[in-house]
Design an enzyme around this catalytic site. Structure first.
Site, PDB file in Angstrom:
ATOM      1  N   ARG A 274     -25.764  -2.762   5.462  1.00  0.00           N
ATOM      2  CA  ARG A 274     -25.441  -4.182   5.311  1.00  0.00           C
ATOM      3  C   ARG A 274     -26.143  -5.046   6.355  1.00  0.00           C
ATOM      4  NH1 ARG A 274     -20.599  -5.653   2.454  1.00  0.00           N
ATOM      5  NH2 ARG A 274     -21.221  -4.844   0.435  1.00  0.00           N
TER       6      ARG A 274
ATOM      7  N   LYS B 287       0.855  -1.185   0.000  1.00  0.00           N
ATOM      8  CA  LYS B 287       0.000   0.000   0.000  1.00  0.00           C
ATOM      9  C   LYS B 287       0.894   1.239   0.000  1.00  0.00           C
ATOM     10  CE  LYS B 287      -4.534   0.650   1.779  1.00  0.00           C
ATOM     11  NZ  LYS B 287      -5.665   0.212   2.572  1.00  0.00           N
TER      12      LYS B 287
ATOM     13  N   GLU C  56     -19.976  -6.066   8.781  1.00  0.00           N
ATOM     14  CA  GLU C  56     -20.971  -5.316   9.549  1.00  0.00           C
ATOM     15  C   GLU C  56     -22.059  -6.215  10.120  1.00  0.00           C
ATOM     16  OE1 GLU C  56     -19.784  -4.404   6.587  1.00  0.00           O
ATOM     17  OE2 GLU C  56     -18.781  -2.500   6.943  1.00  0.00           O
TER      18      GLU C  56
HETATM   19  C1  LIG Z   1     -19.240  -2.660   3.524  1.00  0.00           C
HETATM   20  C2  LIG Z   1     -18.072  -1.735   3.665  1.00  0.00           C
HETATM   21  N1  LIG Z   1     -17.548  -1.493   4.887  1.00  0.00           N
HETATM   22  C3  LIG Z   1     -16.505  -0.659   5.021  1.00  0.00           C
HETATM   23  C4  LIG Z   1     -15.966  -0.043   3.932  1.00  0.00           C
HETATM   24  C5  LIG Z   1     -14.839   0.972   4.111  1.00  0.00           C
HETATM   25  N2  LIG Z   1     -13.625   0.516   3.423  1.00  0.00           N
HETATM   26  C6  LIG Z   1     -13.254   1.019   2.240  1.00  0.00           C
HETATM   27  S1  LIG Z   1     -11.859   0.348   1.664  1.00  0.00           S
HETATM   28  C7  LIG Z   1     -11.684  -0.594   3.039  1.00  0.00           C
HETATM   29  C8  LIG Z   1     -10.503  -1.498   3.179  1.00  0.00           C
HETATM   30  C9  LIG Z   1     -10.345  -2.368   2.010  1.00  0.00           C
HETATM   31  O1  LIG Z   1      -9.210  -3.141   2.171  1.00  0.00           O
HETATM   32  P1  LIG Z   1      -8.703  -4.002   0.962  1.00  0.00           P
HETATM   33  O2  LIG Z   1      -9.860  -4.638   0.286  1.00  0.00           O
HETATM   34  O3  LIG Z   1      -7.648  -4.917   1.445  1.00  0.00           O
HETATM   35  O4  LIG Z   1      -8.105  -2.942  -0.052  1.00  0.00           O
HETATM   36  P2  LIG Z   1      -6.761  -2.064   0.101  1.00  0.00           P
HETATM   37  O5  LIG Z   1      -7.236  -0.678   0.391  1.00  0.00           O
HETATM   38  O6  LIG Z   1      -5.930  -2.625   1.190  1.00  0.00           O
HETATM   39  O7  LIG Z   1      -6.102  -2.150  -1.217  1.00  0.00           O
HETATM   40  C10 LIG Z   1     -12.733  -0.390   3.928  1.00  0.00           C
HETATM   41  C11 LIG Z   1     -12.880  -1.042   5.226  1.00  0.00           C
HETATM   42  C12 LIG Z   1     -16.546  -0.304   2.680  1.00  0.00           C
HETATM   43  N3  LIG Z   1     -16.108   0.290   1.564  1.00  0.00           N
HETATM   44  N4  LIG Z   1     -17.584  -1.152   2.580  1.00  0.00           N
END
Ligand SMILES: Cc1ncc(C[n+]2csc(CCOP(=O)(O)OP(=O)(O)O)c2C)c(N)n1
Length: 623
Positions: free
Chosen positions: A395, A282, A367
């Site tokens: 959700r 990242k 969630e």
């Molecule tokens: C249902 C839901 N809960 C929380 C989020 C907030 N959120 C956006 S990106 C993220 C983390 C995603 O992590 P990952 O899939 O590993 O992607 P990375 O950013 O590490 O590349 C979260 C928790 C979301 N988009 N959707």
């Protein structure tokens, strides 16, 4: 010097390049993303980590004929740049500009809109099955992060993908981070697969063992993929994805374009589901984001040279006040437990996690599970406080209803980012919570007018003994003084802020604009009382009904969708009391897809700013 990127107007142009030119493309894309996001804000760290992976996908596959679906979609900037939106990329997240998430209206290359996590695999499977039924011939690719994979729905999809053995290419973008460091047993398992390149090491060892078995060994090695399968069966009998019926490939160095291209080419020819475990970093290529990927996950505009935010902190955010108040209360009450679904920082709970780690749970992007988990805790007399953004708590609608509300379990839901939010677009608007909570038996639904009232509500809610939701907006509070020992509020108790003839009943974030609108209208001779409702349920009936009984008008205003919202609740009250003749106006948001932009811009468009609200009320009385 001319840039290679300038010659790329779509994936076809990328494919014309030699493989050795691609690292330069990656370099130029990183510079462009950094330049734009430092001005507009956006999901910097995730995008910097997915540059090579995206280039390789577009180099190997044939979008939009082949469909690429982005889980969450926050990592799609390189995809947008490579698919004809490079010149408009400077308008990222601006009103009238391009969205920070995939948008089907924007491009034929954006196949599926995302914003909420863990949906890509199910959608990919649906598209793949449709492909077969319609006798089409194209590849389906889903890109999902290790964070996205903590969401249960992703596993529901894997379950069916493995069962159907449907050809789908799953690219697992693994960086050990969700927004914060990823948590949970799955995350540990994926790290284990990567640690010391475990699988690859064993593959090499197995190769040399096979070589030494004269008759059987060399033919197996020659068989390539068959050998790989044999090795996995012998040495990794429990490889989760393989056990589910999904071929596992990896770990692959996710910033090596040549490795990525090789595995994607191979996956293209595979007649079944395959998961490619790509290891990425990242924030790759920008030191401040590498060292602090959490802060640069969703970054506000910043100074590119230093990484420091452009606008210095003013009054504390609602999230911060929430987190600090909860921590204070938790110091005095051991039964308080804080729960987040992968947003410890965003929900203001990092301080709580540091000081009371044994009473803090990050459940991952889960969630539904968060709410059920809280139900179990509450059943045994603990006091769970579940902090989830309004949009993401959608959700868990059934858990809220089936598990919490019907059983009347005393859980507190802190709904951050409620109302309109800036920059992220339609998927992130927190405008439905009043509706999805108000009808639930036992549920108390409230919203503070400012950050001090948030403190009061949190303290009060812990004593109610019923499920209680508190919604509050994104961003900074109004800058009011914070009480050391917040006064408690009885369920349903409203607050009269201004006397007047007709009633303007405002909910949460709309209290201040309502006061301003009423002051404006007062100058024109229109007398409005302003009441801070505080509660959408129960309503303060004794504060509302006298206006109706006196034959005066009742106007409600809320920052949420109007259909079934706060105003609907007041209308229902008037109907129940037989006050059918009351002049009534409910102001709020129509059930629409709101345009991209700053929250203030969207409020203006829908008449929720003080001037717009005054205009609506003026028209109501003159009409
Ligand atoms: C249902 C839901 N809960 C929380 C989020 C907030 N959120 C956006 S990106 C993220 C983390 C995603 O992590 P990952 O899939 O590993 O992607 P990375 O950013 O590490 O590349 C979260 C928790 C979301 N988009 N959707």
């Amino acid at each position: 010097m001319p840039k290679i990127l300038d010659s790329i107007h779509g994936p076809a142009d990328l494919k014309k390049l030699r493989p050795e030119d691609l690292p330069q493309v990656a370099h130029e894309i990183r510079a462009l993303i950094l330049d734009v996001v430092s001005k507009t804000g956006g999901h910097l760290a995730s995008n910097l980590g997915a540059v090579e992976l995206t280039i390789a996908l577009h180099y190997v596959f044939d979008s939009p004929h082949d469909t690429i679906i982005w889980d969450v979609g926050h990592q799609c900037y390189t995809h947008k740049i490579l698919t004809g939106r490079r010149e408009r990329f400077c308008t990222l997240r601006q009103h009238g500009g391009i969205l920070g998430f995939p948008d089907r209206q924007e491009s034929e290359h954006d196949i599926y809109n995302t914003g909420h996590a863990s949906t890509a695999l199910s959608a990919a499977l649906g598209i793949a099955v449709a492909r077969d039924k319609l006798k089409e011939d194209h590849k389906v690719i889903a890109v999902v992060g290790d964070g996205g994979l903590t969401g249960g729905v992703a596993w529901e999809a894997l379950n069916q993908i493995g069962h159907l053995r449907e050809p789908v290419v799953i690219v697992l973008n693994f960086n050990e981070m969700s927004i914060s460091p990823n948590v949970g047993a799955l995350s540990k398992y994926l790290s284990y697969l990567v640690s010391g390149q475990h699988y690859l090491r064993i593959k090499d060892q197995a190769k040399s063992i096979l070589k030494s078995i004269p008759a059987i060994g060399p033919p197996i090695i020659k068989a390539g993929r068959a050998m790989e399968d044999a090795i996995k069966k012998v040495f990794f009998p429990g490889l989760v994805f393989e056990e589910l019926g999904i071929r596992y490939v990896g770990p692959v160095q996710g910033h090596s374009l040549s490795s990525l291209i090789e595995v994607f080419e191979d996956a293209k020819t595979y007649d079944g589901p395959v998961l490619i475990h790509c290891v990425t970093q990242k924030g790759r290529g920008y030191a401040p984001a590498r060292t602090n990927p959490e802060r640069f996950h969703g970054a506000a505009p910043f100074n590119r040279a230093t990484g420091e935010p452009l606008s210095p902190a003013a009054s504390p955010t609602y999230s911060k006040v929430f987190g600090q108040t909860l921590l204070k209360l938790a110091r005095r009450d051991e039964r308080i437990i804080a729960i987040t679904a992968a947003m410890p920082d965003g929900t203001g709970l990092s301080g709580f996690a540091r000081e009371l780690p044994g009473r803090f749970y990050d459940v991952g992007i889960a969630e539904q599970h968060a709410v059920n988990f809280a139900a179990g805790l509450a059943l045994r007399g603990l006091k769970p406080v579940v902090a989830i953004y309004s949009t993401f708590l959608q959700r868990a609608y059934d858990q809220l209803y089936h598990d919490v509300s019907l059983q009347d379990l005393p859980i507190i839901f802190a709904l951050d980012r409620a109302g309109l939010v800036s920059d992220d677009g339609p998927t992130h608007q927190g405008v439905n919570d009043i509706i999805y909570l108000r009808h639930m038996p036992h549920m108390i639904v409230m919203a503070p007018k400012d950050e001090n009232e948030l403190q009061r509500m949190l303290k009060s809610a812990l004593a109610y003994g019923h499920p209680t939701a508190i919604r509050f907006p994104k961003g900074r509070g109004l800058g009011v003084p914070l009480e050391e020992d917040p006064r408690e509020i009885a369920p349903g108790e409203s607050e009269r802020l201004k006397e007047g003839k007709h009633l303007l009943l405002a909910y949460g974030s709309m209290v201040r604009p309502a006061l301003e609108a009423a002051a404006e209208l007062e100058k024109e001779g229109l007398s409005l009382a302003v009441i801070n409702a505080r509660f959408a349920k129960p309503l303060d009936e004794q504060a509302i009904l006298p206006y109706a009984r006196a034959g005066n008008a009742v106007i409600t205003v809320e920052e949420g969708v109007i259909s079934g919202g706060f105003g609907s609740g007041v209308r229902e009250l008037l109907d129940r009391e037989g006050r059918f003749d009351v002049r009534f106006l409910a102001v709020g948001l129509p059930p629409e897809v709101y345009p991209l932009g700053k929250a203030d811009e969207i409020r203006r468009i829908y008449g929720l700013d003080p001037a717009g609200l005054a205009g609506r009320i003026r028209r109501f009385f003159s009409g």
